[in-house]
Design an enzyme around this catalytic site. Structure first.
Site, short mmCIF file in Angstrom:
data_model
loop_
_atom_site.label_atom_id
_atom_site.label_comp_id
_atom_site.label_asym_id
_atom_site.label_seq_id
_atom_site.Cartn_x
_atom_site.Cartn_y
_atom_site.Cartn_z
CE1 TYR A 127 74.81 61.67 25.71
CE2 TYR A 127 72.79 62.43 26.47
CZ TYR A 127 73.73 61.45 26.23
OH TYR A 127 74.12 60.74 27.60
CB SER A 187 70.54 59.43 27.98
OG SER A 187 70.53 60.30 28.90
#
Length: 267
Positions: A155, A142
Site C-alpha cells: 500500500y 497519502s
C-alpha cells in the site's frame, strides 16, 4: 446524462463512500455534473444522494482493479459525449500484515487498483485533455507515500508511486493548460482500515480525520492549481514535514509503530 447540460463534467473513482463520495459532493455543490464509479453497489445510492445537490449524475459499478474494468469506465466516459473538465482518481485499497503472510493475489490486486490502473485511466484522460488544452486531475496519494510502510508495504509503495507519478505528470503538462494535484490524507474515518484488516493497529484505533474535511482540502487545492496538499489535521502536516528530513530506516521504524498488527492494544 443530459447532453445539453452547461455544467462542466467531473469524474470521481472510488466514490461510493469515504473520501471519494465527499469529493463527489464537493464537485456537485460547486456546479459540476458527475460520473462516479466504484466496484460496490453503494455507487447507486451515492448517485441518488448527489442528484439531490442539483447535479446530473451517472454511476458506473465497475472493478477498477482490472484492465477490462478501467477500459469499461473510460468507454462510459466517452459515451457521455462531453469533455472531462476534472477527474479525481481516488479508488484504492490496502492490504495489511507482514508481507510474508499476505496473499499474493491481494497484493497484486492492490498494485493494479492503486497504481497500474491509475496509469491506464490517466493515459486515456490526459490524452483527451491535451487535445482540448485544458483540464484538472486530482490523484489521491497519502502521507504514507513519504515513508516506507511496514505491515502494509504494498500500500505505502503504491501511494509513493502515485505521488511521484502525479508530480512528474504535473511537470510534463505545465504548459498544456492541464493542472495536476496530489492529495495526501492521513488516517481518515472511512472503511479503509476495516477493509485492509487494520482495525487492531495503533493507527486503526486512533483518532481520524473527517473525510469531508479531507475532500474539501483536496478540492480547493485542485481548483487553486496546487501541486499537492497534505489534508486534514495539523498532525498530518507535522508527520509530512518530519518525513522530509528523517532517514529511511527511522521513518520505517516510526511508521511500523502505527501499523504493526496488534499495536492498537499497546497504547
Amino acid at each position: 446524462m443530459n447532453g445539453t447540460s452547461t455544467r462542466p463534467l467531473a469524474v470521481v473513482t472510488g466514490a461510493s463512500s469515504g473520501i471519494g463520495l465527499e469529493l463527489a459532493k464537493q464537485f456537485a455543490e460547486r456546479g459540476f455534473d458527475l460520473l462516479i464509479a466504484a466496484e460496490d453497489e453503494g455507487i447507486h445510492p451515492a448517485v441518488e444522494m448527489l442528484e439531490w445537490k442539483g447535479a446530473t449524475v451517472d454511476g458506473e459499478q465497475v472493478d477498477l482493479a482490472t484492465r477490462a474494468g478501467v477500459e469499461t469506465l473510460y468507454q462510459r466516459i466517452r459515451s457521455l459525449g462531453r469533455p472531462v473538465e476534472a477527474i479525481a482518481i481516488n479508488a484504492g485499497v490496502g492490504v495489511a500484515g507482514p508481507f510474508v503472510d499476505t496473499d499474493l493475489d491481494d497484493d497484486l490486486r492492490l498494485i493494479y487498483l492503486n497504481a497500474a490502473g491509475v496509469v491506464q485511466l490517466s493515459k486515456h484522460v490526459v490524452r483527451d485533455m491535451v487535445v482540448r488544452g485544458r483540464g484538472r486531475i486530482l490523484f489521491t496519494a497519502s502521507i504514507a507515500a513519504d515513508m516506507p510502510g511496514p505491515y502494509y508495504a504494498t500500500y505505502a509503495a503504491s501511494k509513493a508511486f502515485v505521488l511521484s507519478f502525479a508530480e512528474a505528470l504535473r511537470y510534463e503538462l505545465k504548459d498544456s493548460g492541464i493542472s495536476v494535484t496530489a492529495l495526501q490524507p492521513g488516517a481518515t474515518d472511512t472503511n479503509f482500515f476495516r477493509r485492509a484488516g487494520m482495525e487492531d493497529t495503533r493507527v486503526g484505533t486512533g483518532k481520524k480525520d473527517d473525510p469531508a474535511e479531507v475532500a474539501r482540502d483536496g478540492f480547493e487545492a485542485l481548483m487553486a492549481g496546487k501541486d499537492h496538499v497534505v489534508a486534514g489535521s495539523f498532525k498530518n502536516k507535522v508527520q509530512d514535514a518530519m518525513a522530509q528530513v528523517m532517514p529511511e530506516p527511522a521513518k520505517a521504524a516510526m511508521h511500523a509503530k502505527l501499523t504493526e498488527p496488534g499495536s492498537g492494544k499497546k497504547k
